[in-house]
Motif scaffolding. Structure first.
Motif, PDB file in Angstrom:
ATOM      1  N   LYS A   5      73.812  27.450   9.517  1.00 43.67           N
ATOM      2  CA  LYS A   5      73.711  26.979  10.859  1.00 43.67           C
ATOM      3  C   LYS A   5      72.859  25.998  10.988  1.00 43.67           C
ATOM      4  CE  LYS A   5      73.563  28.924  15.429  1.00 43.67           C
ATOM      5  NZ  LYS A   5      73.850  30.223  16.029  1.00 43.67           N
ATOM      6  N   ILE A   6      73.071  25.152  11.820  1.00 45.93           N
ATOM      7  CA  ILE A   6      72.155  24.201  12.046  1.00 45.93           C
ATOM      8  C   ILE A   6      71.670  24.474  13.674  1.00 45.93           C
ATOM      9  CG2 ILE A   6      71.862  21.509  12.897  1.00 45.93           C
ATOM     10  CD1 ILE A   6      73.675  20.953  10.594  1.00 45.93           C
ATOM     11  N   VAL A   7      70.256  24.206  13.858  1.00 46.49           N
ATOM     12  CA  VAL A   7      69.741  24.677  15.079  1.00 46.49           C
ATOM     13  C   VAL A   7      68.854  23.490  15.506  1.00 46.49           C
ATOM     14  CG1 VAL A   7      68.306  26.284  16.771  1.00 46.49           C
ATOM     15  CG2 VAL A   7      70.098  27.008  14.860  1.00 46.49           C
ATOM     16  N   SER A   8      68.837  22.992  16.686  1.00 39.31           N
ATOM     17  CA  SER A   8      68.077  22.176  16.876  1.00 39.31           C
ATOM     18  C   SER A   8      67.397  22.204  18.519  1.00 39.31           C
ATOM     19  CB  SER A   8      68.733  20.724  17.097  1.00 39.31           C
ATOM     20  OG  SER A   8      69.369  20.627  18.195  1.00 39.31           O
ATOM     21  N   ASP A   9      66.306  21.749  18.894  1.00 35.49           N
ATOM     22  CA  ASP A   9      65.849  21.896  20.169  1.00 35.49           C
ATOM     23  C   ASP A   9      66.580  20.862  21.266  1.00 35.49           C
ATOM     24  OD1 ASP A   9      64.495  19.240  20.214  1.00 35.49           O
ATOM     25  OD2 ASP A   9      62.540  20.254  19.486  1.00 35.49           O
ATOM     26  N   SER A  10      66.720  21.174  22.205  1.00 37.59           N
ATOM     27  CA  SER A  10      67.498  20.227  23.326  1.00 37.59           C
ATOM     28  C   SER A  10      67.180  18.736  23.165  1.00 37.59           C
ATOM     29  CB  SER A  10      67.338  20.669  24.455  1.00 37.59           C
ATOM     30  OG  SER A  10      66.314  20.766  25.326  1.00 37.59           O
ATOM     31  N   SER A  11      66.175  18.192  22.764  1.00 38.64           N
ATOM     32  CA  SER A  11      65.776  16.896  22.501  1.00 38.64           C
ATOM     33  C   SER A  11      66.785  16.037  21.795  1.00 38.64           C
ATOM     34  CB  SER A  11      64.433  16.614  22.022  1.00 38.64           C
ATOM     35  OG  SER A  11      64.373  16.914  20.774  1.00 38.64           O
ATOM     36  N   SER A  12      67.695  16.873  21.121  1.00 37.42           N
ATOM     37  CA  SER A  12      68.608  16.013  20.311  1.00 37.42           C
ATOM     38  C   SER A  12      69.854  15.947  21.329  1.00 37.42           C
ATOM     39  CB  SER A  12      69.317  17.128  19.319  1.00 37.42           C
ATOM     40  OG  SER A  12      70.153  18.290  19.978  1.00 37.42           O
ATOM     41  N   ASP A  13      69.942  16.236  22.401  1.00 36.82           N
ATOM     42  CA  ASP A  13      70.953  15.930  23.586  1.00 36.82           C
ATOM     43  C   ASP A  13      72.295  16.393  23.021  1.00 36.82           C
ATOM     44  OD1 ASP A  13      69.016  14.702  25.252  1.00 36.82           O
ATOM     45  OD2 ASP A  13      69.454  12.859  24.244  1.00 36.82           O
ATOM     46  N   LEU A  14      72.319  17.343  22.229  1.00 34.14           N
ATOM     47  CA  LEU A  14      73.594  17.956  21.747  1.00 34.14           C
ATOM     48  C   LEU A  14      73.626  19.367  22.164  1.00 34.14           C
ATOM     49  CD1 LEU A  14      73.776  16.915  18.084  1.00 34.14           C
ATOM     50  CD2 LEU A  14      75.302  16.001  19.904  1.00 34.14           C
ATOM     51  N   ARG A  15      74.813  19.675  22.644  1.00 38.24           N
ATOM     52  CA  ARG A  15      75.153  21.091  23.043  1.00 38.24           C
ATOM     53  C   ARG A  15      75.871  21.747  22.226  1.00 38.24           C
ATOM     54  NH1 ARG A  15      71.179  19.999  25.500  1.00 38.24           N
ATOM     55  NH2 ARG A  15      71.052  19.634  27.500  1.00 38.24           N
ATOM     56  N   MET A  16      76.917  21.087  21.360  1.00 37.46           N
ATOM     57  CA  MET A  16      77.712  21.771  20.323  1.00 37.46           C
ATOM     58  C   MET A  16      78.227  20.596  19.440  1.00 37.46           C
ATOM     59  SD  MET A  16      81.515  22.072  22.532  1.00 37.46           S
ATOM     60  CE  MET A  16      82.433  22.387  20.846  1.00 37.46           C
ATOM     61  N   ILE A  17      78.541  21.107  18.142  1.00 44.17           N
ATOM     62  CA  ILE A  17      79.041  20.224  17.046  1.00 44.17           C
ATOM     63  C   ILE A  17      80.420  20.825  16.792  1.00 44.17           C
ATOM     64  CG2 ILE A  17      78.595  19.156  14.663  1.00 44.17           C
ATOM     65  CD1 ILE A  17      75.609  19.441  15.206  1.00 44.17           C
ATOM     66  N   SER A  18      81.177  20.129  16.470  1.00 42.05           N
ATOM     67  CA  SER A  18      82.647  20.835  16.230  1.00 42.05           C
ATOM     68  C   SER A  18      82.587  21.091  14.757  1.00 42.05           C
ATOM     69  CB  SER A  18      83.803  19.517  16.356  1.00 42.05           C
ATOM     70  OG  SER A  18      84.001  18.963  17.794  1.00 42.05           O
ATOM     71  N   ASP A  19      83.260  22.081  14.530  1.00 41.96           N
ATOM     72  CA  ASP A  19      83.420  22.601  13.221  1.00 41.96           C
ATOM     73  C   ASP A  19      82.373  23.318  12.412  1.00 41.96           C
ATOM     74  OD1 ASP A  19      86.299  21.803  13.447  1.00 41.96           O
ATOM     75  OD2 ASP A  19      85.870  19.775  12.833  1.00 41.96           O
ATOM     76  N   ILE A  20      80.931  23.225  12.873  1.00 43.56           N
ATOM     77  CA  ILE A  20      80.252  23.944  12.243  1.00 43.56           C
ATOM     78  C   ILE A  20      79.341  25.051  13.301  1.00 43.56           C
ATOM     79  CG2 ILE A  20      79.822  22.287  10.484  1.00 43.56           C
ATOM     80  CD1 ILE A  20      77.120  21.674  12.157  1.00 43.56           C
TER      81      ILE A  20
END
Length: 163
Positions: A5-20
């Motif tokens: 699993k990949i986990v980032s803080d919200s500074s990545s500006d991503l809420r989800m990534i497809s397929d992972i």
């Protein structure tokens, strides 16, 4: 790779990534009257309007170790990507969460990548992790290759809109 699993803080500006499997752990902005959580429910225009008119002090806060660990769920291999450790405590909180997670779950692995950046560069690091995982690289190989990639192929540049 099994169960990663990949986990980032919200500074990545991503809420989800497809397929992972992916989670975003929110940063927060607070005043004496309100707290804004950088997640899918954040009304950005309302927050900006409020902060523009607010006359008191405001501050930001990074995710705490409990929030990081909750995002790890029950995965064997965790890759965390944080905003630059030079501007936030998010890296330190994620690092502590990883150490605690591995102590609580012997045999599992967790690593924190300090992006030394934010946003787009964090996406590049995630893309590299996904690319290497798809090639069935080991956890340790992914960590080594991504660390080299960060140093030799990534960098943060700023431009000024006006002088």
């Amino acid at each position: 790779m099994s169960s990663f699993k990949i986990v980032s803080d919200s500074s990545s500006d991503l809420r989800m990534i497809s397929d992972i499997p992916f989670s975003s752990v929110p940063l927060k902005i607070s005043t004496a009257e309100k707290e804004f959580t950088d997640d899918q429910t954040l009304d950005l225009p309302a927050m900006l309007s409020y902060l523009e008119s607010y006359k008191g002090k405001s501050h930001s806060s990074c995710p705490n170790t409990s929030e990081w660990k909750a995002a790890f769920e029950d995965y064997e291999n965790i890759f965390c990507i944080t905003i630059s450790s030079n501007i936030s405590g998010s890296y330190n909180a994620a690092h502590i969460a990883c150490e605690e997670y591995m102590a609580e779950h012997p045999g599992r692995k967790a690593h924190v990548f300090d992006s030394f950046s934010t946003g787009g560069e964090m996406h590049l690091i995630m893309d590299k992790i996904m690319e290497l995982a798809a090639q069935d690289k080991s956890f340790e190989e992914i960590v080594e290759i991504v660390n080299d990639y960060k140093v030799n192929h990534c960098g943060l540049l700023f431009t000024l809109e006006s002088m």
